[in-house]
Design an enzyme around this catalytic site. Sequence first.
Site, mmCIF file in Angstrom:
data_model
loop_
_atom_site.group_PDB
_atom_site.id
_atom_site.type_symbol
_atom_site.label_atom_id
_atom_site.label_comp_id
_atom_site.label_asym_id
_atom_site.label_seq_id
_atom_site.Cartn_x
_atom_site.Cartn_y
_atom_site.Cartn_z
ATOM 1 N N SER A 1 -51.716 63.341 17.650
ATOM 2 C CA SER A 1 -52.290 62.067 17.215
ATOM 3 C C SER A 1 -52.166 61.831 15.711
ATOM 4 O O SER A 1 -53.166 61.675 15.001
ATOM 5 C CB SER A 1 -53.750 62.010 17.657
ATOM 6 O OG SER A 1 -53.834 62.314 19.011
ATOM 7 N N ARG B 1 -46.598 61.730 8.192
ATOM 8 C CA ARG B 1 -47.662 62.170 7.276
ATOM 9 C C ARG B 1 -48.844 62.626 8.113
ATOM 10 O O ARG B 1 -48.990 62.240 9.270
ATOM 11 C CB ARG B 1 -48.107 61.033 6.339
ATOM 12 C CG ARG B 1 -48.662 59.842 7.068
ATOM 13 C CD ARG B 1 -49.191 58.730 6.177
ATOM 14 N NE ARG B 1 -49.631 57.631 7.009
ATOM 15 C CZ ARG B 1 -48.856 56.687 7.490
ATOM 16 N NH1 ARG B 1 -47.579 56.680 7.190
ATOM 17 N NH2 ARG B 1 -49.340 55.736 8.269
ATOM 18 N N ASP C 1 -51.795 59.642 21.017
ATOM 19 C CA ASP C 1 -52.950 59.480 21.917
ATOM 20 C C ASP C 1 -53.133 58.039 22.389
ATOM 21 O O ASP C 1 -53.592 57.786 23.504
ATOM 22 C CB ASP C 1 -54.254 60.012 21.280
ATOM 23 C CG ASP C 1 -54.528 59.470 19.890
ATOM 24 O OD1 ASP C 1 -53.671 58.761 19.333
ATOM 25 O OD2 ASP C 1 -55.603 59.758 19.338
#
Length: 485
Positions: A156, A171, A209
């Site tokens: 996620s 990132r 997710d």
Amino acid sequence: MALSEEAQRIVAKFDYTNEDVNEGVQEFLRQMKEGLEKDGTSLSQIPTYVTSAPNGTEKGLYLAVDLGGTNFRVCSVLLGGDSTFNLTATKVAIPKDLMVAESSKPLFQFLAKQVEEFLRTHHDDHFQAYIQRRKTLSSIERVREEEIFHLGFTFSFPVQQLAINKGTLIRWTKGFDIPEAVGKDVCKLLQDAIDDLHLPVKVSALVNDTVGTLMTRSYTSPGKESAILGAIFGTGTNGAYIEKMDKIKKPVQGSYDKSTGLMVVNTEWGSFDNQLNHLPDTPYDTQLDKESLNPGLQMYEKRVSGMFLGEICRLALLDLVKDPAISLFKNDSQTTVAEESGLNKQWGLDSALLSTAAEDESEDLSKLKASIEKELKIFAPSLEDLKAFRDVSAAVVRRAAKLSAVPIGAIVLDSGNLETDEIVDIGVDGSLVEYYPKFRDMVMETLASIEGIGEAGAKKIRIGIAKDGSGVGAALIALVATRME
Ligand code: BGC
């Protein structure tokens, strides 16, 4: 000024009017389009290589793991083929020293170890049979396909997806910071750690997710319409929606099923409006961002998601406490703020306390009082203190709920589905929607104030919880990926 008035002064700083909401929707639509045209934009609009939604008939046993914000979950999902599933799951808190580290190796080793323990505990027959066979296997013999568990990896964080089972980390967000992993294929990092333990597991799909939530909602949701959007309002926030391929102007490399003309796009809306063209900005938002792991990034998320709401509230309350002329937590000679109180520490006010404040409808706010004493170590707060806490925290969450309607409203409008007779279905998951009282109601109310949606449009929108969305969704995508092979 009385404390209640001082509290209202802070509350007013969190005003986010219906006019603001409408402006936000327009800005979101603009940034959505921009993100579909080129890379490096504020909204990443990542093509996910998922080109269709399940219809409930999918069947089989799959593994799924979920590396989210706070916990790591391992589960096996038995898809029944009739919109039902059976889930066996374990959850473990991710050690903090693996979340912020020099190297990602210990983190992925930890994850693989959890998968091994899960297999030993819940699928030991299968696992032992594989170990026995492996001992007798000559080096040229291959492990049989039926011995392998296909695993969907819910990761996620923003990933540049390169294929259904390949993607490089753009990132870290939330509480993670391991710079060495940025740019690496996270599927490979997990597969390597799994292979080091010789587990019969193949990482078949890499899933955000929100994409998992969208898939689960489509698998389980009542009625014929499949969900158009999957969204998370938990530790972090984000949404993934179904987009027409011809609107994705930037190149989508590699192979994928082109027959549907559709692809799920992961917006990464946590980074909506990082440049603050539109987002509201109080001194508390500014300070939170400055002291965060990733200043200037995830600016929308920092105003909306569970990880940050407690901290915004803490900074706002601290502003009152620091002023000697304001009586918060000091008007009564008995009130004490312990030295180790969370009020004085970054992240020291857990967002769960905001839910407690909203839940307590008693006149003396006794439940809130008990929680503030226990969790925050502020003893014998007066009723005025408790009311100030309740009002400030409610204002922080109200703004978050109204902000949450911005991307949802924009995506609903963009889908064009309001013009049909069908229900516009949305799957959501995450602690904020699940546990904060009336969060969904506040979002729905705000949706009704959006031009082009209105009361009538809002009645056609159905927002439903997709419980365990990411695990089941990852299993569903692993199934599709295995079929594609
Ligand atoms: C991440 C998203 C994720 C969201 C919800 C954000 O911080 O960037 O990838 O979907 O949190 O977990």
